[in-house]
Write an enzyme that holds these catalytic residues in place. Sequence first.
Site, mmCIF file in Angstrom:
data_model
loop_
_atom_site.group_PDB
_atom_site.id
_atom_site.type_symbol
_atom_site.label_atom_id
_atom_site.label_comp_id
_atom_site.label_asym_id
_atom_site.label_seq_id
_atom_site.Cartn_x
_atom_site.Cartn_y
_atom_site.Cartn_z
ATOM 1 N N ALA A 115 -70.968 4.470 48.973
ATOM 2 C CA ALA A 115 -69.569 4.925 49.121
ATOM 3 C C ALA A 115 -68.719 3.918 49.893
ATOM 4 O O ALA A 115 -67.490 3.913 49.778
ATOM 5 C CB ALA A 115 -69.533 6.282 49.829
ATOM 6 N N THR A 120 -69.356 -1.255 54.703
ATOM 7 C CA THR A 120 -68.187 -2.130 54.534
ATOM 8 C C THR A 120 -67.103 -1.737 55.529
ATOM 9 O O THR A 120 -66.541 -2.595 56.224
ATOM 10 C CB THR A 120 -67.638 -1.989 53.084
ATOM 11 O OG1 THR A 120 -68.702 -2.222 52.171
ATOM 12 C CG2 THR A 120 -66.489 -2.949 52.825
ATOM 13 N N ARG A 137 -82.551 -6.170 53.219
ATOM 14 C CA ARG A 137 -81.889 -6.774 52.054
ATOM 15 C C ARG A 137 -81.473 -8.194 52.419
ATOM 16 O O ARG A 137 -81.328 -8.494 53.619
ATOM 17 C CB ARG A 137 -80.613 -5.982 51.718
ATOM 18 C CG ARG A 137 -80.889 -4.591 51.239
ATOM 19 C CD ARG A 137 -79.575 -3.814 51.070
ATOM 20 N NE ARG A 137 -79.865 -2.443 50.734
ATOM 21 C CZ ARG A 137 -79.129 -1.402 51.122
ATOM 22 N NH1 ARG A 137 -78.030 -1.585 51.837
ATOM 23 N NH2 ARG A 137 -79.474 -0.185 50.775
ATOM 24 N N ARG A 149 -73.814 -3.951 43.663
ATOM 25 C CA ARG A 149 -74.346 -4.427 44.949
ATOM 26 C C ARG A 149 -75.689 -5.138 44.758
ATOM 27 O O ARG A 149 -76.077 -5.965 45.584
ATOM 28 C CB ARG A 149 -74.478 -3.241 45.921
ATOM 29 C CG ARG A 149 -74.663 -3.676 47.372
ATOM 30 C CD ARG A 149 -74.576 -2.504 48.328
ATOM 31 N NE ARG A 149 -75.756 -1.633 48.229
ATOM 32 C CZ ARG A 149 -75.930 -0.511 48.920
ATOM 33 N NH1 ARG A 149 -74.986 -0.113 49.772
ATOM 34 N NH2 ARG A 149 -77.016 0.218 48.777
ATOM 35 N N ARG A 200 -80.947 7.460 44.629
ATOM 36 C CA ARG A 200 -79.747 7.488 45.461
ATOM 37 C C ARG A 200 -78.611 8.257 44.785
ATOM 38 O O ARG A 200 -77.877 8.995 45.440
ATOM 39 C CB ARG A 200 -79.309 6.058 45.813
ATOM 40 C CG ARG A 200 -80.158 5.468 46.932
ATOM 41 C CD ARG A 200 -79.967 3.985 47.136
ATOM 42 N NE ARG A 200 -80.961 3.499 48.087
ATOM 43 C CZ ARG A 200 -80.719 3.134 49.348
ATOM 44 N NH1 ARG A 200 -79.492 3.139 49.800
ATOM 45 N NH2 ARG A 200 -81.691 2.746 50.137
ATOM 46 N N ASP A 217 -61.283 4.722 47.753
ATOM 47 C CA ASP A 217 -60.936 4.204 46.426
ATOM 48 C C ASP A 217 -60.415 2.782 46.652
ATOM 49 O O ASP A 217 -61.123 1.805 46.474
ATOM 50 C CB ASP A 217 -59.883 5.140 45.813
ATOM 51 C CG ASP A 217 -59.602 4.809 44.360
ATOM 52 O OD1 ASP A 217 -60.108 3.777 43.886
ATOM 53 O OD2 ASP A 217 -58.881 5.571 43.699
#
Length: 211
Positions: A27, A31, A56, A149, A160, A184
Amino acid sequence: MYMRYCSRLFSAMAGPRPVVLSGPSGAGKSTLLKRLMKEFDSVFGFSVSHTTRKPRPGEENGRDYHYVTREAMQAAIDNGEFIENAEFSGNLYGTSKAAVQAVQAKNLICILDIDMQGVKNIKRTDLNPIYISIQPPSMEVLEKRLRDRKTESEESLLKRLGTAKVEIEFSQKPGVFDTIIVNDNLEEAYGKLKQSLHGEIDKVKKITTSL
Ligand code: ADP
Ligand code: 5GP
């Protein structure tokens, strides 16, 4: 004068309210919180969780997570070192007492990025955070973000997305979250996040300048 000093000292000791960011994987929680911590580096501190998932590319041990084995994490949980912990998508995640204390000791606003089970468990503690839900505009957009991603295997991605449906429903229950932000347009979502926290940000700035 003495009373004023004491009350300042007390509010500094009591510390600012932590912030919980939750919402489906993909979502935009990381970030948004990274941007917030960059803009207000002397206001927010991240509660570095433990996880049994693999790092990651670009993630750093001790900064993004403490990467541990299931055995080590289970032993620490059994030893009472965690405020909350949960199994998410086949891995253990948890917030240690030490992670939150490290941030609070610096009088910073502690940010926790946790899943729905974490939210439920934190509500049973006396942490008293502000609960913010970050939501995607739609399941289609969420899937695209997760795919783009490129961090998940197909199996993990599907898990997920399945969990995301439950997390979205959970966020709509009245009284669970103080604020729900639909991410958004990133600029607009970030503006709303800052707006919802500006009271707490001001408090920390005042404490820092008055001491
Ligand atoms: P989370 O931490 O909630 O799992 P991320 O912050 O990793 O989510 O975001 C998932 C992906 O979506 C990342 O690749 C990120 O760059 C991207 N993203 C985040 N917010 C937006 C947005 N508003 N518009 C487009 N892409 C976004
Ligand atoms: P990711 O693997 O994408 O970093 O995180 C997966 C999920 O685990 C996200 O929903 C994230 O918020 C959650 N998570 C991360 N750390 C913790 C934690 O310490 N406790 C709980 N309950 N969830 C966490």
